[in-house]
Design an enzyme around this catalytic site. Structure first.
Site, PDB file in Angstrom:
ATOM      1  N   GLY A 133      58.531  56.770  66.236  1.00  0.00           N
ATOM      2  CA  GLY A 133      57.457  56.208  65.412  1.00  0.00           C
ATOM      3  C   GLY A 133      57.423  54.696  65.360  1.00  0.00           C
ATOM      4  CG  LEU A 134      59.731  50.535  66.876  1.00  0.00           C
ATOM      5  CD1 LEU A 134      59.900  49.991  65.468  1.00  0.00           C
ATOM      6  CD2 LEU A 134      60.921  50.170  67.732  1.00  0.00           C
ATOM      7  N   GLY A 135      56.512  52.533  67.681  1.00  0.00           N
ATOM      8  CA  GLY A 135      55.266  52.035  68.257  1.00  0.00           C
ATOM      9  C   GLY A 135      54.110  52.144  67.276  1.00  0.00           C
ATOM     10  CG  ASN A 192      53.444  51.509  80.875  1.00  0.00           C
ATOM     11  OD1 ASN A 192      53.707  52.670  80.632  1.00  0.00           O
ATOM     12  ND2 ASN A 192      54.033  50.492  80.262  1.00  0.00           N
ATOM     13  CE1 TYR A 213      50.286  49.904  72.767  1.00  0.00           C
ATOM     14  CE2 TYR A 213      50.166  49.801  75.149  1.00  0.00           C
ATOM     15  CZ  TYR A 213      50.807  49.491  73.971  1.00  0.00           C
ATOM     16  OH  TYR A 213      51.960  48.768  73.985  1.00  0.00           O
ATOM     17  CE  LYS A 244      49.430  60.702  69.069  1.00  0.00           C
ATOM     18  NZ  LYS A 244      50.789  61.224  69.290  1.00  0.00           N
TER      19      LYS A 244
END
Length: 76
Positions: free
Chosen positions: A16-18, A45, A52, A54
């Site tokens: 969940g860091l992103g 990538n 991103y 999402k």
């Protein structure tokens, strides 16, 4: 140039860091009344592009980056 060691470590992926970082950036932009956020990602990538997307980002432009090897001039 980025090296492999700059990439997220597998032990932090999926934690969940992103999501937290993106939400923080969006929150700060909103606080500062910004209308846009700019995000750079390499086109190959796919995991990052999927993430991103999402998170609500979309591809609005592409830029070609040209890499050149720079050498020191020869002094005679």
């Amino acid at each position: 140039m980025r090296s492999r060691k700059d990439l997220p470590r597998p032990k932090v992926l999926g934690k969940g860091l992103g999501h937290q970082l993106i939400n923080f950036a969006v929150s700060r932009a909103e606080q500062q009344n910004k209308q846009y956020l700019w995000l750079g990602v390499w086109e190959d990538n796919q995991p990052a592009l999927k993430f991103y997307n999402k998170m609500g980002f979309s591809n609005s432009a592409s830029t070609a980056l040209i890499w050149a090897e720079i050498s020191k001039p020869t002094i005679y």
